[in-house]
Design a protein around this motif. Sequence first.
Motif, mmCIF file in Angstrom:
data_model
loop_
_atom_site.group_PDB
_atom_site.id
_atom_site.type_symbol
_atom_site.label_atom_id
_atom_site.label_comp_id
_atom_site.label_asym_id
_atom_site.label_seq_id
_atom_site.Cartn_x
_atom_site.Cartn_y
_atom_site.Cartn_z
ATOM 1 N N PRO A 85 0.819 -1.213 0.000
ATOM 2 C CA PRO A 85 0.000 0.000 0.000
ATOM 3 C C PRO A 85 0.857 1.268 0.000
ATOM 4 N N VAL A 86 0.436 2.230 -0.799
ATOM 5 C CA VAL A 86 1.115 3.522 -0.893
ATOM 6 C C VAL A 86 0.085 4.621 -0.653
ATOM 7 N N ILE A 87 0.373 5.470 0.331
ATOM 8 C CA ILE A 87 -0.481 6.621 0.651
ATOM 9 C C ILE A 87 0.287 7.871 0.271
ATOM 10 N N ALA A 88 -0.245 8.660 -0.638
ATOM 11 C CA ALA A 88 0.416 9.886 -1.085
ATOM 12 C C ALA A 88 -0.358 11.092 -0.579
ATOM 13 N N VAL A 89 0.370 12.050 -0.048
ATOM 14 C CA VAL A 89 -0.216 13.305 0.432
ATOM 15 C C VAL A 89 0.052 14.349 -0.641
ATOM 16 N N VAL A 90 -1.009 14.837 -1.281
ATOM 17 C CA VAL A 90 -0.871 15.670 -2.476
ATOM 18 C C VAL A 90 -1.676 16.950 -2.323
ATOM 19 N N ASN A 91 -1.056 18.064 -2.656
ATOM 20 C CA ASN A 91 -1.734 19.352 -2.825
ATOM 21 C C ASN A 91 -0.762 20.285 -3.518
ATOM 22 N N ARG A 92 -1.231 20.964 -4.544
ATOM 23 C CA ARG A 92 -0.351 21.871 -5.285
ATOM 24 C C ARG A 92 0.044 23.096 -4.480
ATOM 25 N N LYS A 93 -0.798 23.481 -3.542
ATOM 26 C CA LYS A 93 -0.548 24.699 -2.763
ATOM 27 C C LYS A 93 0.499 24.429 -1.696
ATOM 28 N N GLY A 94 1.522 25.244 -1.652
ATOM 29 C CA GLY A 94 2.518 25.122 -0.607
ATOM 30 C C GLY A 94 1.973 25.572 0.741
ATOM 31 N N GLY A 95 2.505 24.994 1.813
ATOM 32 C CA GLY A 95 2.076 25.387 3.154
ATOM 33 C C GLY A 95 0.704 24.888 3.535
ATOM 34 N N SER A 96 0.229 23.835 2.891
ATOM 35 C CA SER A 96 -1.108 23.318 3.187
ATOM 36 C C SER A 96 -1.112 22.267 4.292
ATOM 37 N N GLY A 97 0.063 21.890 4.795
ATOM 38 C CA GLY A 97 0.135 20.904 5.873
ATOM 39 C C GLY A 97 0.436 19.498 5.406
ATOM 40 N N LEU A 103 9.163 4.968 -9.066
ATOM 41 C CA LEU A 103 9.046 4.900 -7.620
ATOM 42 C C LEU A 103 9.047 3.443 -7.173
ATOM 43 N N ARG A 104 10.162 2.989 -6.644
ATOM 44 C CA ARG A 104 10.268 1.619 -6.145
ATOM 45 C C ARG A 104 10.896 1.674 -4.761
ATOM 46 N N SER A 105 10.157 1.228 -3.771
ATOM 47 C CA SER A 105 10.664 1.274 -2.404
ATOM 48 C C SER A 105 11.593 0.101 -2.140
ATOM 49 N N PRO A 106 12.490 0.232 -1.152
ATOM 50 C CA PRO A 106 13.394 -0.870 -0.821
ATOM 51 C C PRO A 106 12.626 -2.087 -0.309
ATOM 52 N N ALA A 107 13.281 -3.236 -0.370
ATOM 53 C CA ALA A 107 12.655 -4.486 0.072
ATOM 54 C C ALA A 107 12.411 -4.450 1.578
ATOM 55 N N GLY A 108 11.378 -5.150 2.017
ATOM 56 C CA GLY A 108 11.066 -5.240 3.437
ATOM 57 C C GLY A 108 10.034 -4.242 3.915
ATOM 58 N N THR A 109 9.715 -3.261 3.095
ATOM 59 C CA THR A 109 8.735 -2.252 3.476
ATOM 60 C C THR A 109 7.323 -2.784 3.269
ATOM 61 N N THR A 110 6.438 -2.541 4.240
ATOM 62 C CA THR A 110 5.058 -2.990 4.103
ATOM 63 C C THR A 110 4.111 -1.859 3.708
ATOM 64 N N HIS A 111 4.452 -0.618 4.062
ATOM 65 C CA HIS A 111 3.624 0.532 3.710
ATOM 66 C C HIS A 111 4.533 1.686 3.312
ATOM 67 N N VAL A 112 4.042 2.527 2.428
ATOM 68 C CA VAL A 112 4.787 3.711 2.002
ATOM 69 C C VAL A 112 3.886 4.927 2.143
ATOM 70 N N ILE A 113 4.446 5.984 2.728
ATOM 71 C CA ILE A 113 3.754 7.267 2.837
ATOM 72 C C ILE A 113 4.602 8.293 2.097
ATOM 73 N N LEU A 114 4.011 8.944 1.103
ATOM 74 C CA LEU A 114 4.737 9.888 0.261
ATOM 75 C C LEU A 114 4.324 11.315 0.578
ATOM 76 N N ASP A 115 5.317 12.144 0.861
ATOM 77 C CA ASP A 115 5.105 13.572 1.022
ATOM 78 C C ASP A 115 5.532 14.229 -0.286
#
Length: 303
Positions: free
Chosen positions: A2-14, A73-85
Amino acid sequence: MPVIAVVNRKGGSGKSTLATNLAAYCANHGILAMLGDVDRQQSTQTWLRLRAERTLPRSAPILGWAVDPKNVLRSPAGTTHVILDTPGGLRGFDLARVVGYADVILMPVCNSVFDRESAADCHAELLTLPRVASGRCKVAAIGMRLDARTKAAEVMHAWAEANQLPYLGALRETQAYVKCVEQGLGLFDLPASKVAADLAQWDPILGFLEPVFRRPAVVAEAEAPSAEREPAVEREPVAPRPVVTPVAPAMSRDTSPEALAQAARATLLVPPNLGEVSSRSGFKHRLGRLLGSLQGRPNPANP
């Protein structure tokens, strides 16, 4: 994975605040998470360095990962979840690459006309991407740093409804988030009694992400040993095609040179494109000599 990406074009949105607290939640619930930073500012990597200086016995390690959105985008082996900022201004091909690997897009939005318009444009572009349009990648908005003394929450809810964007609630503006970031912590690292009101605001967000957090268990069942799986359905065997072996014509008992030459011609497989092949150097000469020797006469090609 599973990959969760946090996306918003506006800077400073948290975005970084949301991503780091999600990583802290995973760490405190035994989930080996990778905190990927697509932003050039590398804000979450700074947070990880601060976190590494602290002793957190209840927390699992959080792996850091600096990602270039222009690369695969390929995460290293052993990872179960990915969170992208992700960085501000993400659009076009870079946005499509991130969405191509994401299972969930969380969009933090502050209560200003600029933030709402920017988020609406980003959501409209997301809907044009196949993974989002087909529902394989879920998208939801979260109100960030809303003042509870105002009607900001109502405005955000109405805006999300007008844009047909799932709205998971709001995270209030509080110093708890600021203090946590300064120390490399998240709300989930603190005693629950001290941040109970803030943790309650995370309930709808975590409920929305629960299917994603459970996904590795489903994958593990799919990869169980073959002895534990249900027996495969047997298929009817397919009859093999008969193999036809060419039979050479019987040789005549006549042993004269003419009879032997005639038998050789009958058994010799001459290609249909003999004219093309015979143009090769020496081939015609060798073939004529072979036939001539079988007939017991000189080679007509080389008198």
